[in-house]
Design an enzyme around this catalytic site. Structure first.
Site, PDB file in Angstrom:
ATOM      1  N   ALA A  11       0.714  -1.216   0.054  1.00  0.00           N
ATOM      2  CA  ALA A  11       0.051  -0.016  -0.009  1.00  0.00           C
ATOM      3  C   ALA A  11       0.663   1.184   0.044  1.00  0.00           C
ATOM      4  O   ALA A  11       0.501   2.446  -0.323  1.00  0.00           O
ATOM      5  CB  ALA A  11      -1.044  -0.129   1.349  1.00  0.00           C
ATOM      6  N   ARG A  16      10.333   7.700  -1.568  1.00  0.00           N
ATOM      7  CA  ARG A  16      11.542   7.923  -1.713  1.00  0.00           C
ATOM      8  C   ARG A  16      11.984   7.493  -3.253  1.00  0.00           C
ATOM      9  O   ARG A  16      13.175   7.495  -3.773  1.00  0.00           O
ATOM     10  CB  ARG A  16      12.609   7.075  -0.935  1.00  0.00           C
ATOM     11  CG  ARG A  16      12.457   7.619   0.414  1.00  0.00           C
ATOM     12  CD  ARG A  16      13.168   6.635   1.665  1.00  0.00           C
ATOM     13  NE  ARG A  16      11.962   5.480   2.012  1.00  0.00           N
ATOM     14  CZ  ARG A  16      12.120   4.498   2.862  1.00  0.00           C
ATOM     15  NH1 ARG A  16      13.434   4.337   3.330  1.00  0.00           N
ATOM     16  NH2 ARG A  16      11.259   3.912   3.216  1.00  0.00           N
ATOM     17  N   TYR A 388      -6.439  -0.775 -42.999  1.00  0.00           N
ATOM     18  CA  TYR A 388      -7.438  -0.018 -42.307  1.00  0.00           C
ATOM     19  C   TYR A 388      -8.255   0.982 -43.304  1.00  0.00           C
ATOM     20  O   TYR A 388      -7.259   1.605 -43.917  1.00  0.00           O
ATOM     21  CB  TYR A 388      -6.325   0.611 -41.255  1.00  0.00           C
ATOM     22  CG  TYR A 388      -7.394   1.514 -40.119  1.00  0.00           C
ATOM     23  CD1 TYR A 388      -8.319   0.882 -39.403  1.00  0.00           C
ATOM     24  CD2 TYR A 388      -6.721   2.766 -40.011  1.00  0.00           C
ATOM     25  CE1 TYR A 388      -8.887   1.852 -38.768  1.00  0.00           C
ATOM     26  CE2 TYR A 388      -7.359   3.659 -39.047  1.00  0.00           C
ATOM     27  CZ  TYR A 388      -8.676   3.179 -38.379  1.00  0.00           C
ATOM     28  OH  TYR A 388      -9.288   3.842 -37.569  1.00  0.00           O
ATOM     29  N   ALA A 424       4.357  -5.402 -60.669  1.00  0.00           N
ATOM     30  CA  ALA A 424       4.988  -4.366 -59.784  1.00  0.00           C
ATOM     31  C   ALA A 424       4.349  -3.047 -59.846  1.00  0.00           C
ATOM     32  O   ALA A 424       3.746  -2.699 -61.026  1.00  0.00           O
ATOM     33  CB  ALA A 424       6.641  -4.215 -60.254  1.00  0.00           C
TER      34      ALA A 424
HETATM   35  C1  UD1 Z   1      10.404  -2.393   6.969  1.00  0.00           C
HETATM   36  C2  UD1 Z   1      10.606  -3.014   8.140  1.00  0.00           C
HETATM   37  C3  UD1 Z   1      12.226  -3.250   8.645  1.00  0.00           C
HETATM   38  C4  UD1 Z   1      12.538  -4.038   7.478  1.00  0.00           C
HETATM   39  C5  UD1 Z   1      12.367  -3.363   6.266  1.00  0.00           C
HETATM   40  C6  UD1 Z   1      12.931  -4.601   5.370  1.00  0.00           C
HETATM   41  C7  UD1 Z   1       8.836  -2.056   9.552  1.00  0.00           C
HETATM   42  C8  UD1 Z   1       8.255  -1.201  10.557  1.00  0.00           C
HETATM   43  N1  UD1 Z   1      10.015  -2.074   9.082  1.00  0.00           N
HETATM   44  O1  UD1 Z   1      10.953  -1.156   6.674  1.00  0.00           O
HETATM   45  O2  UD1 Z   1      12.316  -3.834  10.051  1.00  0.00           O
HETATM   46  O3  UD1 Z   1      14.106  -4.359   7.800  1.00  0.00           O
HETATM   47  O4  UD1 Z   1      11.133  -3.485   5.968  1.00  0.00           O
HETATM   48  O5  UD1 Z   1      12.671  -4.394   3.849  1.00  0.00           O
HETATM   49  O6  UD1 Z   1       7.912  -2.983   9.100  1.00  0.00           O
HETATM   50  N2  UD1 Z   1       3.284  -0.712   3.613  1.00  0.00           N
HETATM   51  C9  UD1 Z   1       2.184  -0.586   3.484  1.00  0.00           C
HETATM   52  N3  UD1 Z   1       1.259   0.273   4.223  1.00  0.00           N
HETATM   53  C10 UD1 Z   1       1.964   1.122   5.196  1.00  0.00           C
HETATM   54  C11 UD1 Z   1       3.455   0.988   5.082  1.00  0.00           C
HETATM   55  C12 UD1 Z   1       4.207   0.354   4.321  1.00  0.00           C
HETATM   56  O7  UD1 Z   1       1.259  -1.264   2.937  1.00  0.00           O
HETATM   57  O8  UD1 Z   1       1.345   1.894   5.950  1.00  0.00           O
HETATM   58  C13 UD1 Z   1       3.950  -1.544   2.643  1.00  0.00           C
HETATM   59  C14 UD1 Z   1       5.004  -0.700   1.627  1.00  0.00           C
HETATM   60  O9  UD1 Z   1       4.396  -0.665   0.484  1.00  0.00           O
HETATM   61  C15 UD1 Z   1       6.376  -1.740   1.464  1.00  0.00           C
HETATM   62  C16 UD1 Z   1       6.266  -2.587   2.940  1.00  0.00           C
HETATM   63  O10 UD1 Z   1       4.790  -2.187   3.475  1.00  0.00           O
HETATM   64  O11 UD1 Z   1       5.941  -2.890   0.522  1.00  0.00           O
HETATM   65  C17 UD1 Z   1       7.144  -2.056   3.798  1.00  0.00           C
HETATM   66  O12 UD1 Z   1       7.362  -0.680   3.882  1.00  0.00           O
HETATM   67  P1  UD1 Z   1       8.459   0.387   3.856  1.00  0.00           P
HETATM   68  O13 UD1 Z   1       7.754   1.657   4.309  1.00  0.00           O
HETATM   69  O14 UD1 Z   1       9.198   0.147   2.807  1.00  0.00           O
HETATM   70  O15 UD1 Z   1       9.191  -0.358   5.189  1.00  0.00           O
HETATM   71  P2  UD1 Z   1      10.994  -0.161   5.581  1.00  0.00           P
HETATM   72  O16 UD1 Z   1      11.202   1.246   5.875  1.00  0.00           O
HETATM   73  O17 UD1 Z   1      11.589  -0.694   4.249  1.00  0.00           O
END
Ligand code: UD1
Ligand code: CA
Length: 466
Positions: A11, A16, A388, A424
């Site tokens: 989600a 970044r 076409y 041709a």
């Molecule tokens: C997360 C982990 C971290 C781990 C890392 C590995 C947590 C709090 N941290 O950090 O410990 O080392 O992944 O890659 O879980 N997402 C949602 N809804 C939200 C937030 C995120 O669906 O509200 C999804 C994002 O789309 C993504 C995944 O969850 O696919 C991870 O979220 P992201 O914000 O990338 O977490 P990291 O900071 O990488």
């Protein structure tokens, strides 16, 4: 893996990345990260899968189209909150165990999910973390263990103190949970942390506090947990995946003369003794037979190429290319092109939604679209199917062994019979019977001496006589 499910978190916006696409649609070797994760779950034999969508959900759901269940997380309040969005799914499926995966971590494959599940079940764990030891743990959640090695909690980089930041064991973002334990732990989550989010990672400490058993599966290869939060990390994932694929191709007997610009998607299959020249990009579900020569500068997407084909400096999409076919240089084969064996398609030729029979030649500067062409046909230079009429597309049929003269226009719908010829420069609007010659062009008139009269200066030998 009976009674198991997967919840895939997807989600997040991925701020970044600086993109209008949801992060999990960013591609590694031309395959969206979410597809890598879905394939791993499917290959592991996990039958019910729910993807949690949110940011850009229309785009994501269009891509997922019927391949799994979806749950919506309206506001992205953290990974724990995201899993809660799939609560109804978990309750209706009532799986015994569920693996939570993150959609931006593409290399955790089926073997890893299965091995970790075996550890999870053998030890009767409520939660089993998949972790890795990294030389540079920066950015990942750190695994805090007690002196006996039991897992206590996961601390995010932003919440970690100096000592915790020195921990090199990190959270991969994949965990097996007993489903009932996960649901109780989620109910107890708070958001008192640096980001004000509901962290899934906090369920580990909550379960430990409840006296539930937590375990760890350490990845044998740390690269498998690499995730992508920004473009630089995405490029790094591409580099890892590309290296692995090229090495697998070498092992399968593929010859890569020079790796420059050779990019092969993870699902592409290539037979032995096929040679790839620089600038060859093969993607999607492309299959290539044995003993082919591809490149230089060739792009194939979702194509099936049979043994011994040669494709030089050309592009093809959703095309079937028979054995011994030669294509290029500079051809564009669009979707629905089907070339039987030993067809030759030469320079500057475009084909679309067209079937071409064995041994037929379209050597130069032609467009053939929406056509059914027989075997052993010869197209002269610069032939065009006018398929076409500005409202509808029509088909053109050319019988076996026909001969289409240079610069013939075939105005569809039209049929040229077997062994029929077109002269041709003809524009063919009426069907040509078998074994007949169609000539459609104005009679030529020669005005004798016209240039001599109009441009006497071109003929200096005549000057004195004037
Ligand atoms: C997360 C982990 C971290 C781990 C890392 C590995 C947590 C709090 N941290 O950090 O410990 O080392 O992944 O890659 O879980 N997402 C949602 N809804 C939200 C937030 C995120 O669906 O509200 C999804 C994002 O789309 C993504 C995944 O969850 O696919 C991870 O979220 P992201 O914000 O990338 O977490 P990291 O900071 O990488
Ligand atoms: Ca991430």
């Amino acid at each position: 893996m009976e009674h198991t499910a997967a919840v895939i978190l997807a989600a997040g916006e991925g701020k970044r990345m600086h993109s209008c696409r949801p992060k999990v649609l960013q591609e590694v070797l031309f395959k969206p990260m979410i597809d890598w994760v879905l394939d791993a779950a499917a290959d592991a034999g996990i039958s019910s899968v729910c993807v949690v969508t949110g940011f850009g959900r229309e785009q994501l759901e269009a891509r997922l189209a019927g391949r799994c269940a979806c749950a919506v997380q309206e506001k992205q309040l953290g990974t724990g909150h995201a899993v809660l969005a799939a609560e109804a799914f978990l309750k209706t499926q009532a799986p015994q165990d569920v693996v939570v995966l993150y959609g931006d971590v593409p290399f955790l494959d089926a073997a890893i999910l299965k091995d970790a599940y075996a550890v999870h079940r053998q030890n009767g764990n409520a939660v089993t973390l998949i972790t890795a030891r990294l030389d540079d743990p920066h950015g990942y959640g750190r695994i805090v263990r007690d002196e006996k090695g039991n897992v206590l909690r996961i601390v995010e980089e932003k919440d970690a103190n100096e000592e915790q930041r020195r921990i090199r064991e990190v959270n991969s973002g994949a965990y097996w949970f007993r489903t009932d334990a996960l649901l109780t732990a989620l109910a107890a989550l708070g958001n008192e942390n640096a980001q004000g989010e509901y962290y899934l990672t906090d369920t580990v400490e909550i379960l430990a506090g409840q006296g539930q058993r937590g375990g760890i599966y350490v990845l044998p290869n740390a690269y498998a947990m690499a995730g992508a939060n920004d473009r630089r990390q995405l490029a790094a994932l591409n580099a890892i995946a590309r290296r692995q694929k090229l090495d697998a191709l070498y092992d399968a007997g593929v010859e890569i003369v020079d790796e420059s610009g050779v990019i092969v998607g993870p699902d592409v299959q290539i037979g032995h003794d096929t040679r790839l020249l620089p600038g060859t990009i093969l993607r999607g579900c492309t299959t290539v037979g044995k003993g082919c020569l591809l490149g230089p500068n060739t792009l194939l997407e979702d194509c099936a190429v049979a043994d011994g084909a040669v494709i030089n400096a050309s592009q093809a999409y959703h095309a079937a290319i028979g054995s011994g076919v030669t294509v290029g240089p500079f051809c564009h084969l669009r979707p629905g092109t089907h070339l039987e064996e030993k067809v030759h398609v030469g320079d500057f030729v475009e084909l679309k939604n067209t079937h071409i029979g064995a041994g037929t030649k379209v050597p130069h500067l032609s467009y053939v679209g929406d056509a059914d062409v027989g075997a052993g046909v010869n197209f002269g230079c610069g032939c065009v199917t006018a398929n076409y009429d500005s409202l509808h597309k029509h088909r053109t049929t050319v019988g076996d062994h026909a001969f289409i003269g240079c610069h013939t226009n075939l105005i569809a719908p039209v049929t040229v019979g077997e062994n029929a010829f077109t002269a041709a420069g003809s524009t063919i609007t009426k069907d040509v019977p078998d074994a007949s010659l169609a000539v459609e062009r104005a009679k030529q008139v020669n005005l004798n001496g016209w240039v001599r009269r109009r441009h006497p200066e071109r003929f200096p030998e005549n000057k004195e006589n004037r």
